[in-house]
Design a protein around this motif. Structure first.
Motif, PDB file in Angstrom:
ATOM      1  N   ARG A   6       0.830  -1.209   0.000  1.00 39.31           N
ATOM      2  CA  ARG A   6       0.000   0.000   0.000  1.00 39.31           C
ATOM      3  C   ARG A   6       0.863   1.257   0.000  1.00 39.31           C
ATOM      4  O   ARG A   6       0.582   2.198  -0.741  1.00 39.31           O
ATOM      5  N   ILE A   7       1.921   1.284   0.810  1.00 39.70           N
ATOM      6  CA  ILE A   7       2.744   2.503   0.839  1.00 39.70           C
ATOM      7  C   ILE A   7       3.509   2.670  -0.473  1.00 39.70           C
ATOM      8  O   ILE A   7       3.733   3.796  -0.922  1.00 39.70           O
ATOM      9  N   LYS A   8       3.871   1.571  -1.094  1.00 42.54           N
ATOM     10  CA  LYS A   8       4.538   1.651  -2.395  1.00 42.54           C
ATOM     11  C   LYS A   8       3.566   2.184  -3.448  1.00 42.54           C
ATOM     12  O   LYS A   8       3.914   3.064  -4.246  1.00 42.54           O
ATOM     13  N   ALA A   9       2.349   1.668  -3.448  1.00 42.69           N
ATOM     14  CA  ALA A   9       1.341   2.122  -4.407  1.00 42.69           C
ATOM     15  C   ALA A   9       1.021   3.598  -4.215  1.00 42.69           C
ATOM     16  O   ALA A   9       0.917   4.351  -5.203  1.00 42.69           O
ATOM     17  N   LEU A  10       0.879   4.035  -2.956  1.00 36.59           N
ATOM     18  CA  LEU A  10       0.620   5.452  -2.689  1.00 36.59           C
ATOM     19  C   LEU A  10       1.765   6.326  -3.209  1.00 36.59           C
ATOM     20  O   LEU A  10       1.542   7.367  -3.819  1.00 36.59           O
ATOM     21  N   ARG A  11       2.973   5.893  -2.960  1.00 43.20           N
ATOM     22  CA  ARG A  11       4.143   6.652  -3.414  1.00 43.20           C
ATOM     23  C   ARG A  11       4.154   6.758  -4.931  1.00 43.20           C
ATOM     24  O   ARG A  11       4.315   7.850  -5.491  1.00 43.20           O
ATOM     25  N   GLN A  12       3.948   5.637  -5.605  1.00 46.64           N
ATOM     26  CA  GLN A  12       3.980   5.630  -7.064  1.00 46.64           C
ATOM     27  C   GLN A  12       2.814   6.417  -7.661  1.00 46.64           C
ATOM     28  O   GLN A  12       2.996   7.138  -8.649  1.00 46.64           O
ATOM     29  N   ASP A  13       1.637   6.310  -7.054  1.00 41.45           N
ATOM     30  CA  ASP A  13       0.470   7.054  -7.535  1.00 41.45           C
ATOM     31  C   ASP A  13       0.677   8.564  -7.433  1.00 41.45           C
ATOM     32  O   ASP A  13       0.053   9.334  -8.175  1.00 41.45           O
ATOM     33  N   GLN A  20      12.328  10.906  -1.612  1.00 40.51           N
ATOM     34  CA  GLN A  20      11.422  11.995  -1.231  1.00 40.51           C
ATOM     35  C   GLN A  20      10.585  11.611  -0.018  1.00 40.51           C
ATOM     36  O   GLN A  20      10.434  12.412   0.912  1.00 40.51           O
ATOM     37  N   ILE A  21      10.059  10.411  -0.013  1.00 39.74           N
ATOM     38  CA  ILE A  21       9.253   9.977   1.129  1.00 39.74           C
ATOM     39  C   ILE A  21      10.122   9.800   2.369  1.00 39.74           C
ATOM     40  O   ILE A  21       9.723  10.163   3.479  1.00 39.74           O
ATOM     41  N   ALA A  22      11.311   9.267   2.180  1.00 39.90           N
ATOM     42  CA  ALA A  22      12.233   9.098   3.312  1.00 39.90           C
ATOM     43  C   ALA A  22      12.518  10.447   3.969  1.00 39.90           C
ATOM     44  O   ALA A  22      12.564  10.549   5.196  1.00 39.90           O
ATOM     45  N   GLU A  23      12.688  11.492   3.168  1.00 39.65           N
ATOM     46  CA  GLU A  23      12.939  12.838   3.718  1.00 39.65           C
ATOM     47  C   GLU A  23      11.742  13.332   4.515  1.00 39.65           C
ATOM     48  O   GLU A  23      11.900  13.929   5.579  1.00 39.65           O
ATOM     49  N   ILE A  24      10.549  13.070   4.023  1.00 40.07           N
ATOM     50  CA  ILE A  24       9.331  13.463   4.745  1.00 40.07           C
ATOM     51  C   ILE A  24       9.255  12.749   6.095  1.00 40.07           C
ATOM     52  O   ILE A  24       8.875  13.344   7.102  1.00 40.07           O
ATOM     53  N   LEU A  25       9.657  11.477   6.096  1.00 38.95           N
ATOM     54  CA  LEU A  25       9.595  10.684   7.324  1.00 38.95           C
ATOM     55  C   LEU A  25      10.791  10.910   8.245  1.00 38.95           C
ATOM     56  O   LEU A  25      10.762  10.485   9.396  1.00 38.95           O
ATOM     57  N   THR A  30      17.359   4.052   2.424  1.00 37.77           N
ATOM     58  CA  THR A  30      17.490   2.598   2.584  1.00 37.77           C
ATOM     59  C   THR A  30      16.521   2.066   3.644  1.00 37.77           C
ATOM     60  O   THR A  30      15.984   0.970   3.493  1.00 37.77           O
ATOM     61  N   THR A  31      16.290   2.834   4.677  1.00 38.18           N
ATOM     62  CA  THR A  31      15.332   2.442   5.715  1.00 38.18           C
ATOM     63  C   THR A  31      13.923   2.395   5.137  1.00 38.18           C
ATOM     64  O   THR A  31      13.181   1.424   5.341  1.00 38.18           O
ATOM     65  N   TYR A  32      13.562   3.446   4.394  1.00 35.75           N
ATOM     66  CA  TYR A  32      12.230   3.452   3.784  1.00 35.75           C
ATOM     67  C   TYR A  32      12.069   2.284   2.810  1.00 35.75           C
ATOM     68  O   TYR A  32      11.024   1.638   2.771  1.00 35.75           O
ATOM     69  N   LEU A  47       3.898   5.782  10.183  1.00 35.82           N
ATOM     70  CA  LEU A  47       2.539   5.539   9.708  1.00 35.82           C
ATOM     71  C   LEU A  47       1.701   6.805   9.841  1.00 35.82           C
ATOM     72  O   LEU A  47       0.988   7.194   8.911  1.00 35.82           O
ATOM     73  N   MET A  48       1.806   7.458  10.974  1.00 37.32           N
ATOM     74  CA  MET A  48       1.039   8.679  11.209  1.00 37.32           C
ATOM     75  C   MET A  48       1.430   9.776  10.217  1.00 37.32           C
ATOM     76  O   MET A  48       0.559  10.472   9.678  1.00 37.32           O
ATOM     77  N   LYS A  49       2.719   9.923   9.961  1.00 37.98           N
ATOM     78  CA  LYS A  49       3.181  10.928   9.002  1.00 37.98           C
ATOM     79  C   LYS A  49       2.668  10.629   7.603  1.00 37.98           C
ATOM     80  O   LYS A  49       2.275  11.538   6.866  1.00 37.98           O
ATOM     81  N   LEU A  50       2.682   9.350   7.211  1.00 38.25           N
ATOM     82  CA  LEU A  50       2.200   8.985   5.883  1.00 38.25           C
ATOM     83  C   LEU A  50       0.694   9.237   5.761  1.00 38.25           C
ATOM     84  O   LEU A  50       0.223   9.711   4.723  1.00 38.25           O
ATOM     85  N   CYS A  51      -0.058   8.941   6.808  1.00 35.87           N
ATOM     86  CA  CYS A  51      -1.494   9.218   6.800  1.00 35.87           C
ATOM     87  C   CYS A  51      -1.753  10.697   6.585  1.00 35.87           C
ATOM     88  O   CYS A  51      -2.609  11.079   5.772  1.00 35.87           O
ATOM     89  N   ASP A  52      -1.029  11.524   7.302  1.00 37.02           N
ATOM     90  CA  ASP A  52      -1.187  12.975   7.151  1.00 37.02           C
ATOM     91  C   ASP A  52      -0.754  13.436   5.767  1.00 37.02           C
ATOM     92  O   ASP A  52      -1.437  14.230   5.119  1.00 37.02           O
ATOM     93  N   TYR A  53       0.369  12.941   5.304  1.00 37.71           N
ATOM     94  CA  TYR A  53       0.906  13.378   4.014  1.00 37.71           C
ATOM     95  C   TYR A  53      -0.036  13.010   2.869  1.00 37.71           C
ATOM     96  O   TYR A  53      -0.335  13.834   2.004  1.00 37.71           O
TER      97      TYR A  53
END
Length: 72
Positions: A6-13, A20-25, A30-32, A47-53
């Motif tokens: 799901r997080i991969k699909a959201l990122r790609q969509d 970019q997502i790693a910087e947001i988090l 490599t961790t992301y 998870l909370m940051k991704l929900c908000d983003y």
């Protein structure tokens, strides 16, 4: 669908790359990547940051619903 898919699909969509997502988090790229590959559990703070983003519910990311907008 499991949360790594799901997080991969959201990122790609949203036409974003892992860096970019790693910087947001506030994590290394490599961790992301390990979150998306299900090699490392994603902390609740991320998870909370991704929900908000992405403006989606945690239930959506976690795969409990296919409706991304079920947020209170």
């Amino acid at each position: 669908m499991k949360y790594p898919e799901r997080i991969k699909a959201l990122r790609q969509d949203n036409d974003l790359n892992q860096k970019q997502i790693a910087e947001i988090l506030g994590v290394a790229q490599t961790t992301y990547s390990q979150y998306e590959l299900y090699k490392r559990p994603m902390p609740i703070e991320c998870l909370m940051k991704l929900c908000d983003y992405y403006n989606v519910s945690a239930d959506y990311i976690l795969g409990f619903t296919d409706n991304p907008k079920l947020r209170s």
